[in-house]
Design a protein around this motif. Sequence first.
Motif, PDB file in Angstrom:
ATOM      1  N   ARG A 146       0.808  -1.222   0.000  1.00  0.00           N
ATOM      2  CA  ARG A 146       0.000   0.000   0.000  1.00  0.00           C
ATOM      3  C   ARG A 146       0.833   1.260   0.000  1.00  0.00           C
ATOM      4  NH1 ARG A 146      -0.653   0.238   6.078  1.00  0.00           N
ATOM      5  NH2 ARG A 146       0.839  -1.399   6.504  1.00  0.00           N
ATOM      6  N   ARG A 147       2.078   1.191   0.478  1.00  0.00           N
ATOM      7  CA  ARG A 147       2.897   2.405   0.534  1.00  0.00           C
ATOM      8  C   ARG A 147       4.205   2.184  -0.192  1.00  0.00           C
ATOM      9  NH1 ARG A 147       1.999   2.069   6.385  1.00  0.00           N
ATOM     10  NH2 ARG A 147       0.220   3.377   6.916  1.00  0.00           N
ATOM     11  N   ARG A 148       4.741   3.291  -0.703  1.00  0.00           N
ATOM     12  CA  ARG A 148       6.021   3.181  -1.421  1.00  0.00           C
ATOM     13  C   ARG A 148       7.150   2.944  -0.426  1.00  0.00           C
ATOM     14  NH1 ARG A 148       9.869   6.500  -4.058  1.00  0.00           N
ATOM     15  NH2 ARG A 148       9.133   8.385  -3.016  1.00  0.00           N
ATOM     16  N   GLN A 149       7.952   1.916  -0.700  1.00  0.00           N
ATOM     17  CA  GLN A 149       9.071   1.621   0.192  1.00  0.00           C
ATOM     18  C   GLN A 149      10.233   2.563  -0.124  1.00  0.00           C
ATOM     19  OE1 GLN A 149       9.921  -2.594   0.879  1.00  0.00           O
ATOM     20  NE2 GLN A 149      12.089  -2.107   0.769  1.00  0.00           N
ATOM     21  N   ILE A 150      10.788   3.164   0.933  1.00  0.00           N
ATOM     22  CA  ILE A 150      11.878   4.117   0.753  1.00  0.00           C
ATOM     23  C   ILE A 150      13.219   3.420   0.992  1.00  0.00           C
ATOM     24  CG2 ILE A 150      12.870   6.291   1.681  1.00  0.00           C
ATOM     25  CD1 ILE A 150      10.179   6.877   0.534  1.00  0.00           C
ATOM     26  N   TYR A 151      13.224   2.504   1.979  1.00  0.00           N
ATOM     27  CA  TYR A 151      14.497   1.919   2.403  1.00  0.00           C
ATOM     28  C   TYR A 151      14.205   0.629   3.153  1.00  0.00           C
ATOM     29  CZ  TYR A 151      18.628   1.343   5.398  1.00  0.00           C
ATOM     30  OH  TYR A 151      19.717   0.835   6.057  1.00  0.00           O
ATOM     31  N   VAL A 153       6.850   6.029   7.535  1.00  0.00           N
ATOM     32  CA  VAL A 153       6.353   4.968   8.406  1.00  0.00           C
ATOM     33  C   VAL A 153       7.510   3.997   8.624  1.00  0.00           C
ATOM     34  CG1 VAL A 153       4.749   3.038   8.617  1.00  0.00           C
ATOM     35  CG2 VAL A 153       3.964   5.217   7.658  1.00  0.00           C
ATOM     36  N   GLN A 154       7.828   3.773   9.897  1.00  0.00           N
ATOM     37  CA  GLN A 154       8.927   2.874  10.246  1.00  0.00           C
ATOM     38  C   GLN A 154       8.311   1.537  10.678  1.00  0.00           C
ATOM     39  OE1 GLN A 154      12.974   4.039  12.134  1.00  0.00           O
ATOM     40  NE2 GLN A 154      11.638   3.835  13.883  1.00  0.00           N
ATOM     41  N   TYR A 155       8.607   0.472   9.918  1.00  0.00           N
ATOM     42  CA  TYR A 155       8.045  -0.859  10.163  1.00  0.00           C
ATOM     43  C   TYR A 155       9.112  -1.740  10.808  1.00  0.00           C
ATOM     44  CZ  TYR A 155       6.146  -5.508   9.163  1.00  0.00           C
ATOM     45  OH  TYR A 155       5.678  -6.798   9.273  1.00  0.00           O
ATOM     46  N   PHE A 156       8.793  -2.377  11.915  1.00  0.00           N
ATOM     47  CA  PHE A 156       9.750  -3.209  12.659  1.00  0.00           C
ATOM     48  C   PHE A 156       9.587  -4.679  12.297  1.00  0.00           C
ATOM     49  CE2 PHE A 156      11.572  -0.377  15.958  1.00  0.00           C
ATOM     50  CZ  PHE A 156      10.807   0.774  15.718  1.00  0.00           C
ATOM     51  N   LYS A 157      10.635  -5.277  11.743  1.00  0.00           N
ATOM     52  CA  LYS A 157      10.605  -6.693  11.348  1.00  0.00           C
ATOM     53  C   LYS A 157      11.048  -7.602  12.508  1.00  0.00           C
ATOM     54  CE  LYS A 157      13.523  -6.029   7.716  1.00  0.00           C
ATOM     55  NZ  LYS A 157      14.261  -6.374   6.486  1.00  0.00           N
ATOM     56  N   ASP A 158      10.812  -8.896  12.345  1.00  0.00           N
ATOM     57  CA  ASP A 158      11.314  -9.868  13.323  1.00  0.00           C
ATOM     58  C   ASP A 158      12.722 -10.332  12.969  1.00  0.00           C
ATOM     59  OD1 ASP A 158       9.054  -9.725  14.831  1.00  0.00           O
ATOM     60  OD2 ASP A 158       8.177 -11.610  14.132  1.00  0.00           O
TER      61      ASP A 158
END
Length: 242
Positions: A3-8, A25-30
């Motif tokens: 849904r959103r453009r990935q920057i990095y 938006v900062q997304y936290f992975k496992d």
Amino acid sequence: MARRRQIYEGKAKVLFEGPEPGTLVQYFKDDASAFNNKKRGTITGKGVLNNRISEYLMLRLGEIGVPTHFVRRLNMREQLVREVEIIPLEVVVRNVAAGSLAQRFGLSEGTPLPRCIVEWYFKSDALDDPMVSEEHITAFGWATTQDLDEMMSLALRINDFLCGLFLGVGIRLVDFKIEFGRLYNGDDMQIVLADEISPDSCRLWDLRTGDKMDKDRFRRDLGGVEEAYQEVARRLGILPEG
Ligand code: C5P
């Protein structure tokens, strides 16, 4: 995720374009990595816990006047942050000898340091984040002397505050890594705390038992990684709902 453009995309987080200009938006992975990606793995639930822990610490720091990129948490794994120009330095603050400092100077882990020590590393996966001096930083133009003064003073305030905060919940803050960014507002520029502060980027030892409650459990195959992160969140009073 589309849904959103990935920057990095980094090792533990992804940055997406935010809903308003100047936000991300900062997304936290496992995903977990150590030794500059030579060791990789997954820590179930880590992203959720780090999102909450970093939110909590950034908010508390904001309350004492430390400027941060944090705006608000959006959901279990995402937070809204201000878009900043990341200064390509990892700033490490140490209170107790551990990890690379213990190794470099032949100190046993746990030796208290005469005073806290701030170190600078150049952020470069290709070069394994080499340690650099203020001379390198200013000569290569990564930051100015004024930027360095500001980062040093913020790093020391952050250390003082976090040492007390963790001590209050029975945890010794051994060391941690932070990153700063430049926030532009017209002609104004302000240096703000960016990235995250979590058990991925801190060494946290139980005050009573000395048990490690941080990513060293993953780096050193000690087991109980998720439980340790959960215990940090529990002590801070922020165990995620659900
Ligand atoms: O490995 P070293 O002893 O230099 O790490 C010091 C602190 O900085 C530790 O808390 C570690 O978790 C953190 N760190 C980090 N990211 C790196 C290097 C160190 O979060 N790339």
